[in-house]
Design an enzyme around this catalytic site. Structure first.
Site, mmCIF file in Angstrom:
data_model
loop_
_atom_site.group_PDB
_atom_site.id
_atom_site.type_symbol
_atom_site.label_atom_id
_atom_site.label_comp_id
_atom_site.label_asym_id
_atom_site.label_seq_id
_atom_site.Cartn_x
_atom_site.Cartn_y
_atom_site.Cartn_z
ATOM 1 N N CYS A 186 0.835 -1.194 0.000
ATOM 2 C CA CYS A 186 0.000 0.000 0.000
ATOM 3 C C CYS A 186 0.874 1.248 0.000
ATOM 4 O O CYS A 186 1.932 1.281 0.619
ATOM 5 C CB CYS A 186 -0.969 0.065 1.174
ATOM 6 N N ARG A 218 3.625 -0.139 -4.933
ATOM 7 C CA ARG A 218 3.339 -0.693 -3.617
ATOM 8 C C ARG A 218 1.951 -1.312 -3.531
ATOM 9 O O ARG A 218 1.609 -1.958 -2.534
ATOM 10 C CB ARG A 218 3.474 0.391 -2.549
ATOM 11 N N TRP A 225 -3.015 -2.392 -1.780
ATOM 12 C CA TRP A 225 -2.842 -3.825 -2.007
ATOM 13 C C TRP A 225 -3.730 -4.509 -0.975
ATOM 14 O O TRP A 225 -3.503 -4.402 0.228
ATOM 15 C CB TRP A 225 -1.378 -4.235 -1.830
ATOM 16 N N ASN A 275 -1.613 1.619 5.866
ATOM 17 C CA ASN A 275 -0.839 0.515 5.311
ATOM 18 C C ASN A 275 -0.534 -0.431 6.457
ATOM 19 O O ASN A 275 0.010 -0.018 7.477
ATOM 20 C CB ASN A 275 0.456 1.037 4.684
ATOM 21 N N GLY A 276 -0.897 -1.706 6.307
ATOM 22 C CA GLY A 276 -0.632 -2.680 7.360
ATOM 23 C C GLY A 276 -1.845 -3.534 7.643
ATOM 24 O O GLY A 276 -2.786 -3.610 6.845
ATOM 25 N N GLU A 281 15.531 -18.427 -9.222
ATOM 26 C CA GLU A 281 15.228 -17.023 -9.510
ATOM 27 C C GLU A 281 14.647 -16.863 -10.911
ATOM 28 O O GLU A 281 13.704 -16.086 -11.120
ATOM 29 C CB GLU A 281 16.491 -16.177 -9.339
ATOM 30 N N LYS A 313 10.924 -15.292 -11.707
ATOM 31 C CA LYS A 313 10.686 -14.163 -12.596
ATOM 32 C C LYS A 313 9.584 -14.496 -13.601
ATOM 33 O O LYS A 313 8.712 -13.676 -13.891
ATOM 34 C CB LYS A 313 11.969 -13.776 -13.347
ATOM 35 N N GLU A 351 6.190 -14.589 -11.804
ATOM 36 C CA GLU A 351 5.749 -13.287 -11.322
ATOM 37 C C GLU A 351 5.114 -12.434 -12.411
ATOM 38 O O GLU A 351 4.089 -11.791 -12.180
ATOM 39 C CB GLU A 351 6.945 -12.511 -10.745
ATOM 40 N N HIS A 387 14.112 -37.154 -9.916
ATOM 41 C CA HIS A 387 13.346 -37.567 -8.749
ATOM 42 C C HIS A 387 11.962 -36.932 -8.734
ATOM 43 O O HIS A 387 11.469 -36.520 -7.680
ATOM 44 C CB HIS A 387 14.118 -37.210 -7.475
ATOM 45 N N LYS A 404 5.465 -4.403 -4.274
ATOM 46 C CA LYS A 404 6.919 -4.368 -4.172
ATOM 47 C C LYS A 404 7.425 -4.647 -2.771
ATOM 48 O O LYS A 404 8.348 -5.422 -2.577
ATOM 49 C CB LYS A 404 7.412 -2.993 -4.638
#
Length: 612
Positions: free
Chosen positions: A2, A27, A73, A99-100, A485, A489, A492, A508, A607
């Site tokens: 947020c 955010r 968010w 925010n929170g 990573e 990416k 995401e 496996h 973010k």
């Protein structure tokens, strides 16, 4: 998550707040809203991005020189116009952005309902503004005191800003476990989640500490108190941030700009810390506690997301070069599993924002147990930077794209410097190898530039596989975390399911998924396990997979076995992740663009994860 921005001064608040929200949109972008005070409070809220909010206000923009804005968010309540912030008190006197997460909101809501309060949204935030209203009206308290009383009853994380219709000359902000910055301008004042909306107007800021409340008066007087009503003396800092760093500079997306910045950002991460010709490496943040770090019984890394992948590479670096035992923990798990942490341990936190809630909580736990805590962050003045005993900034500059790119390679650069510093002092690497690594590391930025020149080839490969539904990434040793990573990416930003695996583990389980429709991206640069990697490629080809290999320049053997090859310059194996990750970033980027995805603001993500 947020984004919060607020303004009090002599200018029109609405355009300042809208511009600030655009800078904070990374955010959160589920919904956005503003409240402007001009006699009454006028609130405009819309589901979707800030542009939707602008459209809703077009031609009838609110006027006034006191206002608050928010980009959300979603946590409590679905993204819609009603749940968007700001939220008003029941008497319409107060407007609040948050925010929170208020963890005890249901208990508070029940008590307030019994007192006659009615709620229109599903959010925890609306409960908080009603609680402030209750204290204000029941006890005839000034706004700042009502906020303080309400926050004493609040459990959870918050950064809030509140304004009062009946007192248009003040604005109140507070924080706990979520960032809030105060900007001190020329007869104008700002509050924001970070400095990006502020830097255009002033470079003087105050970073609020946990459980601090700031009251800003229009006449320029401001005061900061804690929840115990004790006055605090703030430290005013100067921002080292330029407005140009927050622009796209001609790139289509922030993510592409940040990928292309990496030759520079890697160099900045090394600046003043290494000199190959003189034969030294020194990481300043380590020096005060160097002996304790060098003699640590073990090093524990705590991180989330991409930073966790950096920590996995660090495990190889620190054990290989410095011969110090390492454990890598998801911060979200470390804080809840009653870990064994001793006073002779060093806990290193990795976080781009320096505000990641789980990582902060893990550090607090480690601090209580007597461990030395070290922070590696990008954002100056962030919470992790302030609570740790010592640490290092990665100097990557603002990272706006939600999917981290340049922060990852800058983290790896700093971690490599730390491992080299320790390994050299401990005598666990030879002088010859130490000097080879120094020269090889200084050459990395130029080699990254060389990789970036293959952009068009990578774009072509992306077009060939953009419609797949699954992908497998394989790597060994130092490049296993890079496989993780690369897969992250792709997930995401393109919404294609992807998994990263150690190449030998493919047999496996994951091999059962491989067929002619499955691209398998193999990082095949390892000198130490070259023959094994070739065997893995042969196993994949036998199942008719599409093989995309990341290889060292001139590798004809693997080229003959692969459908597509991306070459990277040769370097020392511990440094190979700094090069091998670049084509994976570009591949994910181009696939996402070709699929029409929002690269900079992928769905459901934000973010800075400042909530659990």
């Amino acid at each position: 998550m947020c984004g919060i921005v607020a303004y009090i001064g002599k200018k029109e608040a609405y355009p300042i707040i809208i511009e600030g929200l655009k800078r904070l949109e990374y955010r959160g972008y589920d919904s956005a809203g503003v409240a402007i005070l001009n006699g009454d409070i006028r609130t405009i809220k819309k589901k979707g991005k800030v542009s939707k909010l602008e459209d809703a206000a077009k031609g009838n923009e609110p006027h006034g020189n006191l206002g608050i804005g928010h980009t959300r968010w979603a946590t409590h309540g679905k993204p819609d116009d009603i749940n968007a912030h700001p939220h008003l008190s029941g008497n319409q006197r107060l407007a609040l952005i948050h925010n929170g997460i208020i963890e005890n909101y249901s208990t508070l809501k029940k008590a307030l309902t019994e007192l006659g309060h009615n709620f229109v949204s599903e959010t925890d935030t609306e409960v908080l503004v009603h609680l402030i209203e209750e204290y204000q009206t029941a006890n005839n308290l000034p706004l700042d005191e009502a906020v303080r009383k309400a926050l004493q009853k609040t459990v959870g994380a918050y950064a809030i800003v509140v304004m009062d219709r009946d007192n248009p000359d003040i604005i109140v902000g507070a924080r706990k476990s979520s960032p809030l910055v105060v900007g001190l301008g020329d007869q104008e004042y700002f509050l924001a989640s970070d400095a990006s909306p502020i830097v255009k107007y002033t470079n003087k800021v105050i970073y609020l500490n946990d459980e601090e409340i700031v009251t800003i008066h229009r006449n320029g007087v401001y005061e900061i108190k804690n929840l115990n009503n004790e006055l605090r003396t703030p430290t005013v800092k100067e921002l080292d941030l330029k407005i140009e760093e927050l622009e796209k500079d001609g790139y289509d997306h922030f993510m592409l700009k940040e990928i292309y910045q990496q030759p520079t950002t890697i160099k900045e991460s090394m600046r003043g810390r290494i000199n190959a010709d003189a034969g030294w490496v020194v990481v300043g943040g380590m020096q005060q506690y160097f002996s304790r770090i060098m003699n640590a019984r073990r090093i524990i890394f705590a991180a989330c997301g991409t930073s966790w992948h950096s920590a996995l590479v660090a495990e190889y670096l620190f054990e290989d070069l410095a011969r110090i035992p390492v454990e890598v923990e998801y911060a979200s798990e470390l804080r809840y599993r009653n870990p064994i942490i001793n006073e002779d341990d060093v806990v290193i936190a990795l976080s781009q924002s320096g505000e990641t809630a789980d990582t902060l909580a893990a550090l607090e736990l480690a601090k209580e147990k007597g461990a030395l805590i070290y922070g590696i962050v990008n954002v100056v003045g962030s919470s992790i930077a302030r609570i740790t005993h010592c640490g290092s900034y990665i100097h990557a500059g603002p990272e706006i794209g939600v999917a981290s790119t340049k922060a990852f390679t800058s983290q790896l650069t700093v971690l490599t410097l730390m491992a080299l510093n320790l390994g050299h002092k401990r005598g666990t690497i030879s002088e010859d190898y130490f000097h080879r690594l120094l020269y090889a590391l200084e050459a990395i930025p130029e080699k990254v530039e060389k990789v970036l020149k293959q952009n068009e080839k990578i774009k072509y490969i992306a077009a060939e596989i953009k419609n797949v539904t699954n992908a497998l990434y394989l790597g060994r040793g130092y490049n296993f975390p890079v496989a993780l990573e690369g897969a992250l990416k792709l997930k995401e930003i393109s919404y294609i399911h992807a998994e990263g695996y150690p190449a030998a583990e493919m047999k496996h389980g994951p091999i059962a998924l491989i067929d002619e429709n499955m691209p398998v991206i193999i990082i095949a640069t390892n000198k130490s396990a070259y023959d094994k990697v070739i065997s893995n490629i042969q196993e994949v080809k036998a199942r008719k997979a599409i093989v995309i290999s990341i290889v060292t320049e001139g590798d004809e053997k693997i080229k003959m076995m692969s459908d597509y090859v991306i070459e990277i310059p040769e370097t020392e194996e511990p440094l190979s992740p700094l090069l091998s990750v670049i084509p994976l970033q570009l591949l994910a980027y181009h696939i996402a663009v070709l699929r029409g995805c929002d690269v900079d603001q992928p769905r459901n993500l934000a973010k800075s994860v400042t909530v659990e």
